[in-house]
Design an enzyme around this catalytic site. Structure first.
Site, short mmCIF file in Angstrom:
data_model
loop_
_atom_site.label_atom_id
_atom_site.label_comp_id
_atom_site.label_asym_id
_atom_site.label_seq_id
_atom_site.Cartn_x
_atom_site.Cartn_y
_atom_site.Cartn_z
N HIS A 58 0.76 -1.20 -0.10
CA HIS A 58 -0.25 0.04 0.01
C HIS A 58 0.85 1.16 -0.06
O HIS A 58 0.40 2.45 -0.16
CB HIS A 58 -0.90 0.09 0.96
N ASP A 64 -0.02 -7.72 1.43
CA ASP A 64 0.42 -6.39 1.48
C ASP A 64 1.95 -6.34 1.69
O ASP A 64 2.53 -5.55 2.41
CB ASP A 64 -0.35 -5.74 2.77
N SER A 66 4.67 2.57 8.02
CA SER A 66 4.37 1.39 7.16
C SER A 66 5.55 0.70 6.42
O SER A 66 5.99 1.82 5.61
CB SER A 66 3.09 1.76 6.17
N ALA A 87 0.19 -1.53 10.10
CA ALA A 87 -1.05 -0.91 10.11
C ALA A 87 -1.16 -0.48 11.66
O ALA A 87 -0.27 -0.92 12.62
CB ALA A 87 -2.13 -1.76 9.92
#
Length: 386
Positions: free
Chosen positions: A185, A215, A326, A343
């Site tokens: 992301h 992710d 992140s 997260a």
């Protein structure tokens, strides 16, 4: 015995040649032994089973007769040549072969960690991994300052330019040639990627492979070499209560270090796999909301995850994580990477000026590093999204 000894002049004191010969049978000679009988044996001398070969001994300096005889008692006594001695036991090798064998044994004992360490010498895209050793000295295990000094050179800031904004995150160097693991992301939908290392250098990076279901993303720096790769640990050995350190670039503050403990394991964290969702969230990383949306326990946090999601098991930590962490590292007390921070929960509220009052409340989540290691070959081949 494979050696015989004779002292100079030792046999001159015997008048009978057989005395000298019998005295020569045992080695070394003990001068305190009683002399042998004065008369020679009634039978011819039998071959002596000497370990060493004995040559005929003449009368000169030996006390034997001055002429050659027939071997039955007259003249010079010829001591029969004994059979060739058996080969001596081989001594333990102390040279290079023994050294290589010892290295092989140590490598086998240490296991995969050492194998990867040897590979590190032969290529720039190999990954250092360890399950038995510490990056920091044992005496400094758990010391946050020591861990930060050892691992910070392996953590980078990742800046992605998107079609409608920008995204700031972190990454972990996993090879000296510039391979970097980060969150999908962070770079999803990026038209260009810039990476800043801890020493202030800036590189352009290209996406190698992405796996939105986990992710994860693998990027590689262009024209980079000699970088310090992090050591990937073993997340299966992590326990609740373990000391951990987080390093990343929250809000673009490169090299920020926080610490805490592992507060829970195997949390089901759900994140979006939608590229447009990623871009919407990414444009506020340096201001505005900037919260990557995720959910767990049936609730959504930090925004809407959208309709396309994926769920993975995460390590929960109370180490402070903020927007920009992140893709950064979650590190154990020995300095090994055990997770990729992905997260955070924040009870955010947005002011009229558009700034965010979001902040860490001690609920952060990281992708276990064993998940990363198992996915690395796929990422190097282009990722599961291709």
């Amino acid at each position: 015995m494979t050696e015989s000894f004779r002292r100079s002049g030792e046999y001159e004191s015997y008048e009978n040649p057989y005395q000298g010969a019998q005295q020569h049978v045992s080695s070394p000679v003990n001068p305190e032994w009683p002399p042998p009988p004065a008369q020679p044996p009634a039978h011819p001398v039998q071959p002596m089973q000497q370990a060493a070969t004995v040559q005929p001994v003449t009368a000169e300096g030996s006390g034997f007769g001055g002429h050659h005889g027939d071997g039955n008692g007259g003249g010079t006594a010829l001591l029969p040549t004994a059979p060739a001695p058996a080969p001596a036991p081989k001594k333990r090798t102390r040279g290079p072969i023994a050294l290589l064998a010892a290295v092989a044994i140590v490598a086998a004992a240490v296991g995969g960690g050492t194998a990867y360490a040897f590979q590190q010498l032969t290529g720039s895209d190999t990954v250092a991994t360890s399950t038995t050793t510490n990056v920091v000295p044992s005496s400094k295990k758990g010391d946050v300052a020591t861990i930060a000094a050892a691992v910070s050179p392996s953590i980078v800031e990742v800046n992605a330019t998107l079609s409608n904004g920008s995204s700031t995150g972190s990454g972990v160097i996993i090879s000296s040639g510039g391979e970097i693991i980060t969150n999908n992301h962070v770079i999803s939908g990026a038209s260009s990627i810039k990476v800043n290392t801890s020493d202030g250098k800036s590189y352009t990076a290209k996406v190698v492979g992405t796996d939105s279901k986990k992710d994860l993303a693998l990027i590689k720096l262009e024209n980079a070499s000699g970088l310090k790769a992090a050591t990937l640990g073993n997340s299966d050995g992590v326990q609740v209560g373990d000391t951990v350190v987080a390093i990343g670039s929250p809000e673009g503050l490169t090299g920020t270090v926080t610490s805490g403990i592992v507060s829970a394991l195997n949390r089901d964290v759900t994140v979006s796999t939608d590229e447009s969702q990623s871009q919407d969230q990414g444009q506020g990383q340096s201001g505005g909301n900037g919260q990557w949306p995720f959910s767990f326990g049936g609730q959504q946090f930090n925004g809407d995850t959208g309709s396309s999601t994926t769920t993975y098991k995460a390590i929960q930590t109370d180490a402070s994580l903020n927007p920009g962490n992140s893709g950064g590292a979650l590190i154990d007390a020995g300095g090994n990477i055990i997770g990729i921070n992905s997260a955070m929960y924040s009870a955010s509220s947005q002011s009229s000026s558009g700034s965010s009052d979001a902040g860490s409340v001690g609920l952060g989540f990281a992708i276990p590093i064993n998940t990363v290691k198992s996915d690395l070959a796929t990422l190097r081949a282009g990722g599961s999204d291709n």
